[in-house]
Every structure is written in structure tokens, then in C-alpha cells.
Scaffold this motif. Structure first.
Motif, PDB file in Angstrom:
ATOM      1  N   MET A 190      74.689-107.566 -37.013  1.00 64.21           N
ATOM      2  CA  MET A 190      74.875-106.501 -37.966  1.00 64.21           C
ATOM      3  C   MET A 190      73.597-105.668 -38.124  1.00 64.21           C
ATOM      4  N   ILE A 191      72.470-106.339 -38.137  1.00 63.70           N
ATOM      5  CA  ILE A 191      71.199-105.623 -38.268  1.00 63.70           C
ATOM      6  C   ILE A 191      70.968-104.728 -37.055  1.00 63.70           C
ATOM      7  N   VAL A 192      71.332-105.213 -35.877  1.00 63.93           N
ATOM      8  CA  VAL A 192      71.101-104.455 -34.644  1.00 63.93           C
ATOM      9  C   VAL A 192      71.915-103.167 -34.646  1.00 63.93           C
ATOM     10  N   ILE A 193      73.177-103.268 -35.031  1.00 61.32           N
ATOM     11  CA  ILE A 193      74.045-102.087 -35.042  1.00 61.32           C
ATOM     12  C   ILE A 193      73.543-101.063 -36.056  1.00 61.32           C
ATOM     13  N   THR A 194      73.191-101.544 -37.241  1.00 59.80           N
ATOM     14  CA  THR A 194      72.688-100.644 -38.281  1.00 59.80           C
ATOM     15  C   THR A 194      71.394 -99.975 -37.837  1.00 59.80           C
ATOM     16  N   ALA A 195      70.501-100.758 -37.242  1.00 61.05           N
ATOM     17  CA  ALA A 195      69.227-100.201 -36.779  1.00 61.05           C
ATOM     18  C   ALA A 195      69.458 -99.156 -35.682  1.00 61.05           C
ATOM     19  N   ALA A 196      70.390 -99.418 -34.773  1.00 60.30           N
ATOM     20  CA  ALA A 196      70.678 -98.455 -33.707  1.00 60.30           C
ATOM     21  C   ALA A 196      71.231 -97.153 -34.276  1.00 60.30           C
TER      22      ALA A 196
ATOM     23  N   PHE B 281      65.052 -98.754 -31.984  1.00 64.19           N
ATOM     24  CA  PHE B 281      65.403 -99.364 -33.262  1.00 64.19           C
ATOM     25  C   PHE B 281      66.292-100.585 -33.059  1.00 64.19           C
ATOM     26  N   ALA B 282      67.204-100.541 -32.083  1.00 63.65           N
ATOM     27  CA  ALA B 282      68.054-101.700 -31.810  1.00 63.65           C
ATOM     28  C   ALA B 282      67.210-102.879 -31.336  1.00 63.65           C
ATOM     29  N   LEU B 283      66.205-102.604 -30.531  1.00 61.38           N
ATOM     30  CA  LEU B 283      65.315-103.670 -30.078  1.00 61.38           C
ATOM     31  C   LEU B 283      64.566-104.290 -31.261  1.00 61.38           C
ATOM     32  N   LEU B 284      64.064-103.460 -32.154  1.00 64.06           N
ATOM     33  CA  LEU B 284      63.393-103.970 -33.352  1.00 64.06           C
ATOM     34  C   LEU B 284      64.360-104.743 -34.242  1.00 64.06           C
ATOM     35  N   GLY B 285      65.606-104.273 -34.329  1.00 57.97           N
ATOM     36  CA  GLY B 285      66.620-104.982 -35.105  1.00 57.97           C
ATOM     37  C   GLY B 285      66.958-106.334 -34.506  1.00 57.97           C
ATOM     38  N   MET B 286      66.990-106.410 -33.188  1.00 56.53           N
ATOM     39  CA  MET B 286      67.270-107.679 -32.521  1.00 56.53           C
ATOM     40  C   MET B 286      66.132-108.668 -32.763  1.00 56.53           C
ATOM     41  N   ILE B 287      64.909-108.196 -32.688  1.00 60.57           N
ATOM     42  CA  ILE B 287      63.763-109.070 -32.953  1.00 60.57           C
ATOM     43  C   ILE B 287      63.807-109.554 -34.403  1.00 60.57           C
ATOM     44  N   ALA B 288      64.126-108.651 -35.334  1.00 61.69           N
ATOM     45  CA  ALA B 288      64.232-109.041 -36.742  1.00 61.69           C
ATOM     46  C   ALA B 288      65.334-110.075 -36.944  1.00 61.69           C
ATOM     47  N   THR B 289      66.466-109.903 -36.267  1.00 62.88           N
ATOM     48  CA  THR B 289      67.562-110.863 -36.371  1.00 62.88           C
ATOM     49  C   THR B 289      67.130-112.228 -35.861  1.00 62.88           C
ATOM     50  N   LEU B 290      66.433-112.266 -34.731  1.00 58.63           N
ATOM     51  CA  LEU B 290      65.976-113.550 -34.193  1.00 58.63           C
ATOM     52  C   LEU B 290      64.979-114.224 -35.117  1.00 58.63           C
ATOM     53  N   VAL B 291      64.073-113.463 -35.690  1.00 56.56           N
ATOM     54  CA  VAL B 291      63.078-114.036 -36.596  1.00 56.56           C
ATOM     55  C   VAL B 291      63.772-114.584 -37.841  1.00 56.56           C
ATOM     56  N   ILE B 292      64.689-113.820 -38.409  1.00 61.83           N
ATOM     57  CA  ILE B 292      65.406-114.285 -39.600  1.00 61.83           C
ATOM     58  C   ILE B 292      66.208-115.534 -39.296  1.00 61.83           C
ATOM     59  N   HIS B 293      66.860-115.557 -38.164  1.00 64.76           N
ATOM     60  CA  HIS B 293      67.656-116.723 -37.787  1.00 64.76           C
ATOM     61  C   HIS B 293      66.771-117.955 -37.600  1.00 64.76           C
ATOM     62  N   ARG B 294      65.648-117.786 -36.945  1.00 64.58           N
ATOM     63  CA  ARG B 294      64.740-118.922 -36.722  1.00 64.58           C
ATOM     64  C   ARG B 294      64.160-119.441 -38.032  1.00 64.58           C
TER      65      ARG B 294
END
Length: 55
Positions: free
Chosen positions: A1-7, A39-52
């Protein structure tokens, strides 16, 4: 969800940036795609960090 919103936010910001700089339709499209990818790349990194951090 974060990735789509960021994109989507990135595409909007990129399009507005190119339009503000008086770009042609091709410039606007190129900026929108470039910003959306970044922005999608940054959103993906944020998603991975939050998940971890949650697990």
C-alpha cells in the motif's frame, strides 16, 4: 500500500514540477514516470524497514 501511494504521489509531483518549468507533454510524462519510480523505490524500502521492525 505504501509503494502504490508513494508512486502516485511521485507521479503527481513530477508532473507538476515539469509543468511549472513549462515542459512539453513529453517532458511532463518523463518527469512523472521518473518521480514515480523513485518514490516507489523509497516506498518499498520504507515497507521493508517497517516490516522488519514489526517482526
Amino acid at each position: 500500500m505504501i509503494v502504490i501511494t508513494a508512486a502516485l504521489v511521485g507521479a503527481l509531483l513530477g508532473g507538476l514540477t515539469a509543468k511549472r518549468r513549462n515542459g512539453t507533454a513529453a517532458d511532463i510524462a518523463q518527469y512523472a514516470v521518473g518521480y514515480a519510480i523513485a518514490f516507489a523505490l523509497l516506498g518499498m524500502i520504507a515497507t521493508l524497514v517497517i516490516h522488519r521492525l514489526m517482526v
